[in-house]
Write an enzyme that holds these catalytic residues in place. Structure first.
Site, PDB file in Angstrom:
ATOM      1  N   GLU A 135       0.830  -1.200   0.000  1.00 33.83           N
ATOM      2  CA  GLU A 135       0.000   0.000   0.000  1.00 33.83           C
ATOM      3  C   GLU A 135       0.870   1.259   0.000  1.00 33.83           C
ATOM      4  O   GLU A 135       0.569   2.226  -0.707  1.00 33.83           O
ATOM      5  CB  GLU A 135      -0.932  -0.011   1.211  1.00 33.83           C
ATOM      6  CG  GLU A 135      -2.001  -1.087   1.104  1.00 33.83           C
ATOM      7  CD  GLU A 135      -2.933  -1.135   2.288  1.00 33.83           C
ATOM      8  OE1 GLU A 135      -4.167  -1.141   2.069  1.00 33.83           O
ATOM      9  OE2 GLU A 135      -2.443  -1.182   3.433  1.00 33.83           O
ATOM     10  N   GLU A 162      -3.961 -10.615   3.483  1.00 32.74           N
ATOM     11  CA  GLU A 162      -5.062 -10.288   4.384  1.00 32.74           C
ATOM     12  C   GLU A 162      -6.098 -11.412   4.475  1.00 32.74           C
ATOM     13  O   GLU A 162      -6.673 -11.654   5.547  1.00 32.74           O
ATOM     14  CB  GLU A 162      -5.732  -8.984   3.943  1.00 32.74           C
ATOM     15  CG  GLU A 162      -4.962  -7.720   4.304  1.00 32.74           C
ATOM     16  CD  GLU A 162      -3.777  -7.439   3.391  1.00 32.74           C
ATOM     17  OE1 GLU A 162      -3.079  -6.449   3.632  1.00 32.74           O
ATOM     18  OE2 GLU A 162      -3.570  -8.212   2.422  1.00 32.74           O
TER      19      GLU A 162
END
Length: 258
Positions: free
Chosen positions: A112, A132
């Site tokens: 990110e 995730e």
């Protein structure tokens, strides 16, 4: 600049180098590091023209420090995600272009962060993942917006559903990095690129990082109008007139010189 021990800032001329320095945690991003990064970008000296983000140790960033998640309820989780959005907004839409020097793990929140930078230089040791799904969580630092712009929704879904890992060559092929370089050379290449960027006109660099992504997301009618406005603003500056005259006089560097 007041930065936590997990961040180190140095400067060479118009280039600022921000180094993640939390090696024992593979440079995982905790709240202290994130808020320090925000302070760095919101307090950049006006004469800095480009920033390079690099990392100590073998890994760029292994993502969110999961040890800080255990005590959060749902509302705290929303607030925490929005804090990450705010910090990475300063990276992507801050005052100057940002180049990241990637190596080892660029995972979860590390991807990110990398996706918020404008140019990405990856050493061959680099690997990318969004684990995730394996952890029972969802991306919260802007990946669902920025990463699909780079590789598409289908590839991102594959990363999250299967735990797939892309190596440096695969990442370069699908758009996760702009440059693929030998191990140990990433920071040097990133600094060389930053030096080249710093030579550009400030108004053009600003237009590229501020206007270009907004134009690309607009409908064509609005996009063409914004482009015309930005082109007129840039070319109307004294700096642009001097640079164009230097080109016409044969005094300017040519594309073939690079």
């Amino acid at each position: 600049m007041d930065l936590p021990p997990s961040l180190r800032a140095t400067r060479s001329g118009k280039i600022a180098l921000l180094t993640l320095d939390r090696v024992a945690k593979r440079n995982a991003l905790n709240d202290e590091t994130m808020l320090g990064m925000e302070r760095f970008f919101t307090h950049l000296p006006a004469d800095v023209a480009c920033v390079v983000i690099a990392a100590e140790g073998e890994h760029f960033c292994s993502g969110l420090d999961l040890s800080e998640m255990s005590g959060r309820d749902t509302l705290d989780g929303v607030r925490h995600s929005r804090m990450w959005h705010r910090v990475f907004e300063q990276v992507e839409f801050g005052p100057v272009p940002v180049v990241s020097a990637l190596k080892g793990a660029v995972v979860g929140g590390g991807l990110e962060l990398a996706a918020a930078t404008h140019l990405r230089v990856a050493e061959r040791s680099t690997f990318y993942a969004l684990p995730e799904g394996m952890r029972g969580i969802f991306v919260g630092g802007g990946a669902s917006v920025r990463v699909p712009r780079l590789i598409g929704v289908a590839r991102m879904a594959d990363l999250m559903l299967t735990g797939r890992r892309y190596d440096a060559e695969e990442g370069a092929a699908i758009g996760l990095s702009h440059y693929l370089v030998d191990d140990g050379t990433g920071v040097k290449v990133a600094l060389d690129l930053a030096a080249r960027i710093a030579e550009n006109a400030a108004q053009t660099n600003f237009a590229i990082i501020q206007a270009l992504p907004r134009i690309a997301e607009a409908n064509p009618r609005e996009g063409y109008f914004m482009e015309a406005m930005m082109a007129a603003i840039a070319q109307g500056t004294d700096d642009a007139k001097d640079r164009m005259q230097a080109f016409l006089d044969g005094r300017a560097e040519k594309v073939t010189d690079r």
